[in-house]
Design a protein around this motif. Sequence first.
Motif, PDB file in Angstrom:
ATOM      1  N   ASP A  81      -7.254   1.461 -13.361  1.00 37.23           N
ATOM      2  CA  ASP A  81      -7.698   0.173 -13.908  1.00 37.23           C
ATOM      3  C   ASP A  81      -7.101  -0.987 -13.111  1.00 37.23           C
ATOM      4  OD1 ASP A  81      -9.150   1.475 -15.858  1.00 37.23           O
ATOM      5  OD2 ASP A  81      -7.550   1.365 -17.356  1.00 37.23           O
ATOM      6  N   GLU A  82      -5.812  -0.884 -12.783  1.00 38.05           N
ATOM      7  CA  GLU A  82      -5.156  -1.946 -12.019  1.00 38.05           C
ATOM      8  C   GLU A  82      -5.747  -2.056 -10.618  1.00 38.05           C
ATOM      9  OE1 GLU A  82      -1.032  -1.078 -11.940  1.00 38.05           O
ATOM     10  OE2 GLU A  82      -0.780  -1.138 -14.111  1.00 38.05           O
ATOM     11  N   TYR A  83      -6.122  -0.924 -10.054  1.00 38.61           N
ATOM     12  CA  TYR A  83      -6.638  -0.897  -8.693  1.00 38.61           C
ATOM     13  C   TYR A  83      -7.902  -1.750  -8.553  1.00 38.61           C
ATOM     14  CZ  TYR A  83      -7.090   1.364  -4.104  1.00 38.61           C
ATOM     15  OH  TYR A  83      -7.139   1.612  -2.755  1.00 38.61           O
ATOM     16  N   GLY A  84      -8.750  -1.719  -9.565  1.00 40.26           N
ATOM     17  CA  GLY A  84      -9.985  -2.482  -9.505  1.00 40.26           C
ATOM     18  C   GLY A  84      -9.972  -3.755 -10.335  1.00 40.26           C
ATOM     19  N   ARG A  85      -8.801  -4.170 -10.809  1.00 39.40           N
ATOM     20  CA  ARG A  85      -8.721  -5.337 -11.695  1.00 39.40           C
ATOM     21  C   ARG A  85      -8.932  -6.635 -10.915  1.00 39.40           C
ATOM     22  NH1 ARG A  85      -3.571  -5.123 -15.160  1.00 39.40           N
ATOM     23  NH2 ARG A  85      -4.872  -3.506 -16.131  1.00 39.40           N
ATOM     24  N   SER A 129       1.346  -0.374 -10.823  1.00 36.26           N
ATOM     25  CA  SER A 129       1.293   0.893 -10.083  1.00 36.26           C
ATOM     26  C   SER A 129       0.591   0.772  -8.744  1.00 36.26           C
ATOM     27  CB  SER A 129       0.560   1.953 -10.923  1.00 36.26           C
ATOM     28  OG  SER A 129       1.072   2.012 -12.224  1.00 36.26           O
ATOM     29  N   VAL A 130       0.231  -0.444  -8.347  1.00 39.58           N
ATOM     30  CA  VAL A 130      -0.542  -0.618  -7.119  1.00 39.58           C
ATOM     31  C   VAL A 130       0.144  -1.619  -6.200  1.00 39.58           C
ATOM     32  CG1 VAL A 130      -2.733  -0.071  -8.251  1.00 39.58           C
ATOM     33  CG2 VAL A 130      -1.961  -2.435  -8.155  1.00 39.58           C
ATOM     34  N   PRO A 131      -0.052  -1.483  -4.882  1.00 40.18           N
ATOM     35  CA  PRO A 131       0.476  -2.499  -3.964  1.00 40.18           C
ATOM     36  C   PRO A 131      -0.286  -3.802  -4.129  1.00 40.18           C
ATOM     37  CG  PRO A 131      -0.868  -0.911  -2.771  1.00 40.18           C
ATOM     38  CD  PRO A 131      -0.741  -0.392  -4.166  1.00 40.18           C
ATOM     39  N   VAL A 132       0.418  -4.905  -4.167  1.00 42.84           N
ATOM     40  CA  VAL A 132      -0.190  -6.235  -4.314  1.00 42.84           C
ATOM     41  C   VAL A 132       0.139  -7.050  -3.070  1.00 42.84           C
ATOM     42  CG1 VAL A 132      -0.184  -8.384  -5.626  1.00 42.84           C
ATOM     43  CG2 VAL A 132      -0.086  -6.196  -6.823  1.00 42.84           C
ATOM     44  N   GLN A 133      -0.876  -7.698  -2.513  1.00 41.91           N
ATOM     45  CA  GLN A 133      -0.679  -8.490  -1.314  1.00 41.91           C
ATOM     46  C   GLN A 133      -1.111  -9.930  -1.572  1.00 41.91           C
ATOM     47  OE1 GLN A 133      -2.744  -7.032   2.116  1.00 41.91           O
ATOM     48  NE2 GLN A 133      -1.809  -8.470   3.514  1.00 41.91           N
ATOM     49  N   VAL A 134      -0.283 -10.884  -1.137  1.00 40.01           N
ATOM     50  CA  VAL A 134      -0.615 -12.312  -1.209  1.00 40.01           C
ATOM     51  C   VAL A 134      -0.607 -12.862   0.208  1.00 40.01           C
ATOM     52  CG1 VAL A 134      -0.014 -14.573  -2.124  1.00 40.01           C
ATOM     53  CG2 VAL A 134       0.400 -12.523  -3.501  1.00 40.01           C
ATOM     54  N   ARG A 135      -1.748 -13.360   0.649  1.00 42.63           N
ATOM     55  CA  ARG A 135      -1.864 -13.947   1.982  1.00 42.63           C
ATOM     56  C   ARG A 135      -1.842 -15.465   1.861  1.00 42.63           C
ATOM     57  NH1 ARG A 135      -7.082 -10.194   3.576  1.00 42.63           N
ATOM     58  NH2 ARG A 135      -5.981  -8.192   3.610  1.00 42.63           N
ATOM     59  N   ARG A 166       8.410   8.432   3.914  1.00 44.12           N
ATOM     60  CA  ARG A 166       7.532   7.887   4.953  1.00 44.12           C
ATOM     61  C   ARG A 166       6.076   7.955   4.515  1.00 44.12           C
ATOM     62  NH1 ARG A 166      10.363  11.081   9.106  1.00 44.12           N
ATOM     63  NH2 ARG A 166      12.001   9.826  10.035  1.00 44.12           N
ATOM     64  N   LEU A 167       5.695   9.074   3.895  1.00 42.14           N
ATOM     65  CA  LEU A 167       4.313   9.237   3.451  1.00 42.14           C
ATOM     66  C   LEU A 167       3.944   8.204   2.389  1.00 42.14           C
ATOM     67  CD1 LEU A 167       4.074  13.112   3.293  1.00 42.14           C
ATOM     68  CD2 LEU A 167       2.669  11.614   4.693  1.00 42.14           C
ATOM     69  N   LEU A 168       4.849   7.972   1.460  1.00 40.43           N
ATOM     70  CA  LEU A 168       4.588   6.966   0.436  1.00 40.43           C
ATOM     71  C   LEU A 168       4.498   5.579   1.057  1.00 40.43           C
ATOM     72  CD1 LEU A 168       6.687   7.940  -2.714  1.00 40.43           C
ATOM     73  CD2 LEU A 168       4.243   8.113  -2.342  1.00 40.43           C
ATOM     74  N   GLY A 169       5.346   5.314   2.057  1.00 36.79           N
ATOM     75  CA  GLY A 169       5.259   4.036   2.756  1.00 36.79           C
ATOM     76  C   GLY A 169       3.913   3.881   3.440  1.00 36.79           C
ATOM     77  N   LEU A 170       3.417   4.964   4.055  1.00 39.03           N
ATOM     78  CA  LEU A 170       2.104   4.933   4.695  1.00 39.03           C
ATOM     79  C   LEU A 170       1.009   4.675   3.671  1.00 39.03           C
ATOM     80  CD1 LEU A 170       0.367   5.426   7.256  1.00 39.03           C
ATOM     81  CD2 LEU A 170       0.329   7.844   6.626  1.00 39.03           C
ATOM     82  N   CYS A 171       1.096   5.333   2.513  1.00 41.53           N
ATOM     83  CA  CYS A 171       0.096   5.140   1.455  1.00 41.53           C
ATOM     84  C   CYS A 171       0.107   3.692   0.953  1.00 41.53           C
ATOM     85  CB  CYS A 171       0.368   6.094   0.301  1.00 41.53           C
ATOM     86  SG  CYS A 171       0.085   7.839   0.699  1.00 41.53           S
ATOM     87  N   ALA A 172       1.302   3.128   0.766  1.00 43.90           N
ATOM     88  CA  ALA A 172       1.408   1.749   0.291  1.00 43.90           C
ATOM     89  C   ALA A 172       0.853   0.775   1.320  1.00 43.90           C
ATOM     90  CB  ALA A 172       2.866   1.416  -0.033  1.00 43.90           C
ATOM     91  N   GLU A 173       1.154   1.013   2.603  1.00 47.38           N
ATOM     92  CA  GLU A 173       0.632   0.145   3.658  1.00 47.38           C
ATOM     93  C   GLU A 173      -0.884   0.185   3.703  1.00 47.38           C
ATOM     94  OE1 GLU A 173       2.420   1.328   7.284  1.00 47.38           O
ATOM     95  OE2 GLU A 173       4.429   0.632   6.731  1.00 47.38           O
ATOM     96  N   ARG A 174      -1.456   1.337   3.391  1.00 49.36           N
ATOM     97  CA  ARG A 174      -2.911   1.482   3.402  1.00 49.36           C
ATOM     98  C   ARG A 174      -3.542   1.077   2.069  1.00 49.36           C
ATOM     99  NH1 ARG A 174      -4.107   7.073   6.788  1.00 49.36           N
ATOM    100  NH2 ARG A 174      -3.294   6.334   8.788  1.00 49.36           N
ATOM    101  N   GLY A 175      -2.730   0.526   1.170  1.00 55.17           N
ATOM    102  CA  GLY A 175      -3.272  -0.015  -0.060  1.00 55.17           C
ATOM    103  C   GLY A 175      -3.621   1.009  -1.110  1.00 55.17           C
ATOM    104  N   ARG A 176      -2.884   2.104  -1.195  1.00 58.04           N
ATOM    105  CA  ARG A 176      -3.160   3.133  -2.209  1.00 58.04           C
ATOM    106  C   ARG A 176      -2.212   2.968  -3.389  1.00 58.04           C
ATOM    107  NH1 ARG A 176      -6.370   2.903   1.224  1.00 58.04           N
ATOM    108  NH2 ARG A 176      -7.421   4.619   2.301  1.00 58.04           N
ATOM    109  N   ALA A 177      -2.731   3.186  -4.587  1.00 62.14           N
ATOM    110  CA  ALA A 177      -1.864   3.243  -5.755  1.00 62.14           C
ATOM    111  C   ALA A 177      -1.008   4.500  -5.664  1.00 62.14           C
ATOM    112  CB  ALA A 177      -2.695   3.253  -7.033  1.00 62.14           C
ATOM    113  N   VAL A 178       0.224   4.417  -6.164  1.00 64.63           N
ATOM    114  CA  VAL A 178       1.172   5.522  -6.017  1.00 64.63           C
ATOM    115  C   VAL A 178       1.800   5.851  -7.361  1.00 64.63           C
ATOM    116  CG1 VAL A 178       3.380   6.194  -4.998  1.00 64.63           C
ATOM    117  CG2 VAL A 178       1.684   4.997  -3.609  1.00 64.63           C
ATOM    118  N   VAL A 179       1.846   7.148  -7.674  1.00 60.31           N
ATOM    119  CA  VAL A 179       2.559   7.643  -8.845  1.00 60.31           C
ATOM    120  C   VAL A 179       3.486   8.762  -8.376  1.00 60.31           C
ATOM    121  CG1 VAL A 179       2.374   8.784 -11.084  1.00 60.31           C
ATOM    122  CG2 VAL A 179       0.656   7.086 -10.410  1.00 60.31           C
ATOM    123  N   VAL A 180       4.754   8.696  -8.745  1.00 59.15           N
ATOM    124  CA  VAL A 180       5.733   9.717  -8.358  1.00 59.15           C
ATOM    125  C   VAL A 180       5.998  10.610  -9.560  1.00 59.15           C
ATOM    126  CG1 VAL A 180       8.064  10.143  -7.512  1.00 59.15           C
ATOM    127  CG2 VAL A 180       6.768   8.190  -6.655  1.00 59.15           C
TER     128      VAL A 180
END
Length: 439
Positions: free
Chosen positions: A349-353, A426-432, A280-294
Amino acid sequence: MTTPIVAIVGRPNVGKSTLFNRLVGRGEAIVHDSPGVTRDRHYADAFVRGRELTLVDTGGFDPDSPDPVASGIARQVRVAIEEADAVVCVLDATSPPTEADGDAVALLRQSGVRVVYVANKSDNPRTDHEAGDLYRLGLDRLIAVSALHGRGTADLEAALVDALPERPEPAEAEVTGPTRIALIGRPNAGKSTLFNHLAGSERSLVTDVPGTTRDPIDEVIEWQGREYLLVDTAGIRRKSRIRGDIEAASVMRAIRAASRAQIVVLMTDAAIGLSEQEQRLLGLCAERGRAVVVALNKVDLLDKTGKKAAIEKAKDELRFARWAPILTLSAKTGRGVDAVMKTVTRAADEYGRRVKTGELNRFFEGVLSRNPPPTSGGRAPRLFFVTQAETSPPVFVAVTDAPANIKASYRRYVVNQLRKEFGFESVPVQVRYRLRKRR
């Protein structure tokens, strides 16, 4: 910027969970006529009149009850009040004020937090008149609502937004400073050991006793010429296992730290795997646009077969975020730590690409020629052009003549192609998808 927190408090069976569900917009909390159903705090993100906030549903407040469960709920409520930026105090419009109501109002006055007082179960104007008895508690304003039917919730939402702190301007230092990394996970997963390994000192106390770290600890570290702000957080357990007000406060602070970070490193014991709460926490992080590493820790205690099984199990548990990289390490011995930091650097790097519009559209021409959007609703949608609207995290906008006709499967396909082509691993990507406006 962190999301403001709003706690919903009140004595048992006044309709707090129903109001929580009404504000969240979905059935998150268990609702039952029996008092005391909600025993642990329940968190959910909500969007109220243009403001994002985190709602906290609490158990019934009865501080003088001899029942140990009830007294534990009272501690949870006090913690929620301490953490909250604003509080919604729920009272019962159909009954006169009780001693517990008076105690709750007194506690809120002492706290100094901004409070919106609500008379729930006001299903009709007659009940509104009966709710006048509640003014004996010394209230300046009381909003009559029916959480069950939605009556009066517009007035409540307006008052709630007025009670929230003003939106802070994003600080320049947050944009230009070091990349912020939050270490989260269950107690005794090895977060403090990894923190100390990277910091080069015993900055965070490490013992075999779970829950040693209570407050988030910040440390600026340097790795291969780059600076990172590393945050070690308290262990996050399932809500049913949270005991005591100190640990409950630690959990909320950890969630705050994760929401402030750009990259979240979830550490878990490789032999145990990811719990439902961690997913659930990782889902929350992804929804809020955070990069995630497990990071699967303590692999030094596993053989080759056990290590492989742990990775496969983690992949299965992360079906909702297959893009999140999964690594193994032993924070105690240092094995695999460099690989984790390399992945964190790549994620930063991907986060700000940013991808140039010309390069992006040449890529999409190839995507459309190989696999155009399928026909939906009797028409084939056309994609005219694509541009990257935001970074940190990356957000793309595709202009089309029929946004509603772009199927979910094709949306996933486009995101996967973007990841494959431009390395967003490694980052959530959104296409609107936006409608092309006619001149």
